[in-house]
Design a protein around this motif. Structure first.
Motif, short mmCIF file in Angstrom:
data_model
loop_
_atom_site.label_atom_id
_atom_site.label_comp_id
_atom_site.label_asym_id
_atom_site.label_seq_id
_atom_site.Cartn_x
_atom_site.Cartn_y
_atom_site.Cartn_z
N VAL A 168 -4.07 7.23 8.21
CA VAL A 168 -4.34 6.65 6.88
C VAL A 168 -5.66 5.89 6.91
N ALA A 169 -5.92 5.17 7.99
CA ALA A 169 -7.16 4.41 8.11
C ALA A 169 -8.38 5.33 8.04
N PRO B 66 -11.37 0.87 12.97
CA PRO B 66 -10.65 0.14 14.02
C PRO B 66 -9.97 -1.13 13.51
N LEU B 67 -10.63 -1.88 12.62
CA LEU B 67 -10.03 -3.11 12.11
C LEU B 67 -8.73 -2.82 11.37
N LEU B 68 -8.71 -1.75 10.57
CA LEU B 68 -7.49 -1.38 9.85
C LEU B 68 -6.39 -0.98 10.83
N ILE B 69 -6.77 -0.27 11.88
CA ILE B 69 -5.79 0.13 12.89
C ILE B 69 -5.24 -1.10 13.61
N PHE B 70 -6.12 -2.06 13.89
CA PHE B 70 -5.70 -3.26 14.62
C PHE B 70 -4.71 -4.11 13.83
N ILE B 71 -4.73 -4.06 12.48
CA ILE B 71 -3.80 -4.86 11.68
C ILE B 71 -2.53 -4.09 11.34
N LEU C 88 -3.27 11.55 2.66
CA LEU C 88 -3.35 10.31 3.41
C LEU C 88 -4.32 9.28 2.83
N VAL C 89 -5.00 9.61 1.75
CA VAL C 89 -5.98 8.69 1.18
C VAL C 89 -5.27 7.64 0.34
N ASP C 90 -5.34 6.38 0.77
CA ASP C 90 -4.72 5.27 0.04
C ASP C 90 -5.77 4.68 -0.90
N ALA C 91 -5.68 5.03 -2.19
CA ALA C 91 -6.69 4.61 -3.16
C ALA C 91 -6.70 3.10 -3.34
N VAL C 92 -5.53 2.46 -3.26
CA VAL C 92 -5.46 1.00 -3.42
C VAL C 92 -6.21 0.31 -2.28
N LEU C 93 -5.99 0.76 -1.07
CA LEU C 93 -6.68 0.20 0.08
C LEU C 93 -8.18 0.42 -0.03
N ALA C 94 -8.59 1.63 -0.38
CA ALA C 94 -10.01 1.93 -0.50
C ALA C 94 -10.69 1.07 -1.56
N LEU C 95 -9.99 0.83 -2.69
CA LEU C 95 -10.57 0.03 -3.77
C LEU C 95 -10.80 -1.41 -3.33
N ILE C 96 -9.82 -1.99 -2.64
CA ILE C 96 -9.97 -3.37 -2.16
C ILE C 96 -11.13 -3.47 -1.17
N LEU C 97 -11.23 -2.49 -0.28
CA LEU C 97 -12.31 -2.49 0.70
C LEU C 97 -13.68 -2.38 0.02
N MET C 98 -13.76 -1.57 -1.03
CA MET C 98 -15.02 -1.40 -1.75
C MET C 98 -15.47 -2.71 -2.39
N LEU D 55 0.85 -1.19 0.00
CA LEU D 55 0.00 0.00 0.00
C LEU D 55 0.89 1.23 0.00
N PRO D 56 0.84 2.05 -1.06
CA PRO D 56 1.78 3.17 -1.20
C PRO D 56 1.66 4.25 -0.14
N ILE D 57 0.45 4.59 0.28
CA ILE D 57 0.27 5.65 1.26
C ILE D 57 0.44 5.12 2.68
N ALA D 58 -0.12 3.95 2.95
CA ALA D 58 0.04 3.35 4.26
C ALA D 58 1.48 2.89 4.49
N ASP D 59 2.21 2.64 3.39
CA ASP D 59 3.62 2.28 3.44
C ASP D 59 3.86 0.95 4.16
N ILE D 60 2.95 0.00 3.97
CA ILE D 60 3.15 -1.34 4.51
C ILE D 60 2.57 -2.36 3.53
N PRO D 61 3.11 -3.60 3.53
CA PRO D 61 2.50 -4.66 2.72
C PRO D 61 1.36 -5.30 3.50
N VAL D 62 0.29 -5.67 2.81
CA VAL D 62 -0.85 -6.30 3.45
C VAL D 62 -1.28 -7.51 2.64
#
Length: 308
Positions: free
Chosen positions: A52-53, A41-46, A240-250, A5-12
């Motif tokens: 970013v969440a 909260p779930l995003l923060i917990f992982i 701070l908006v991570d478009a890749v993360l948002a797309l997967i969640l959608m 995830l480019p904005i979150a800067d971590i692999p998921v």
């Protein structure tokens, strides 16, 4: 399967994020709420940074609210005048929320503020919903009628000045509490990454006495506009908006919502309120535990969130 995830800067793990999106979508479809109070909260917990969440979930909520708002508009279950007055306060509240968000981030207090906000809000709302649902079930088992406060009846709030007639909802109400409610929901949503539907709907029904026929659709319009505005402000001011993360969640959310809506139709309203109260209360308690337990690493190094 790992994805960076480019904005979150971590692999998921993609499948984990998809499963989270589907699970929250299922809950959203079952209870008729946005699900941001659970997704953030779930995003923060992982391990995703709270900033970013919050910003990324705002875009997810805006997208999920769009289809719902369209459906309610076609059924003429939205009060345009009421939505417009709510948005007058909602847009101001969102702007103030993003400004506060940026200020707290620059001071290094954002993560603590988000955690405390979730603890206070979710434990309070969850406990109240749990108690109300439990009382309703006990009354039904004892053969007592469940007393509901009728929408359209009058309280002290209806005596305030600057009244306006909302024809679709068939109420005559001061714009002061309506603007105030919109401002509060917009402010909370921008800081916490929640649509606020689970707070807004009860307020509109029991405090403003808006008929249930227009409540959900009108609240979705407010959620759609305020979350879209929050996403734009977060993207422009904080990046701070991570478009890749948002797309997967959608993708996961849309799938889960279909099954959740079907499941919700088979459960009684009292049971739904009780289950939702337990869920909200559990998330609040989880945040409270996070604040008091001793972390594995006493010191961490993180880039300051000041000026870019």
């Amino acid at each position: 399967m790992q994805l960076y995830l480019p904005i979150a800067d971590i692999p998921v793990n993609v499948f984990l994020i998809l499963a989270m999106g589907a699970a929250v979508g299922f809950v959203s479809g079952m209870f008729g709420i946005g699900g941001g109070f659970l997704m953030t909260p779930l995003l923060i917990f992982i391990g995703i940074a709270p900033a970013v969440a919050v910003a990324s979930v705002a875009s997810h909520i805006a997208a999920s609210s769009f289809s719902g708002a369209i459906a309610y508009w076609r059924r003429r279950a939205i009060d345009p005048a009421l939505a417009l007055v709510l948005l007058c306060g909602g847009t101001i509240g969102t702007a103030l929320g993003v400004w506060t968000f940026t200020l707290l981030r620059s001071l290094g207090q954002l993560d603590l503020m988000i955690a405390l906000s979730y603890v206070v809000l979710l434990t309070t709302v969850g406990a109240l919903m749990f108690w109300e649902g439990l009382r309703s079930l006990l009354r039904i088992r004892r053969g007592m009628a469940v007393s509901l406060r009728r929408s359209g009846s009058h309280g002290w709030v209806h005596g305030l000045p600057f009244k306006m007639r909302f024809k679709r909802s068939k109420i005559y109400l001061s714009v002061i509490p309506v603007v105030a409610v919109g401002l509060i929901i917009g402010f909370i949503g921008a800081i916490m990454g929640i649509g606020g539907g689970f707070i807004l709907v009860p307020i509109m029904i029991y405090f403003l006495r808006v008929p249930t026929s227009t409540v959900i659709g009108t609240s979705m319009v407010l959620t759609l506009v305020t979350m879209t505005f929050a996403t734009l402000l977060h993207a422009v001011t904080n990046h701070l908006v991570d478009a890749v993360l948002a797309l997967i969640l959608m993708i996961g959310g849309v799938t889960g919502a279909q099954f959740g809506a079907r499941a919700g139709q088979k459960i009684r309203g009292e049971h739904l309120r009780l289950l939702l109260g337990i869920l909200i209360l559990a998330v609040g308690i989880r945040f409270a535990v996070e604040l008091v337990i001793r972390p594995d690493d006493l010191f961490t190094i993180r880039e300051a969130g000041g000026a870019a």
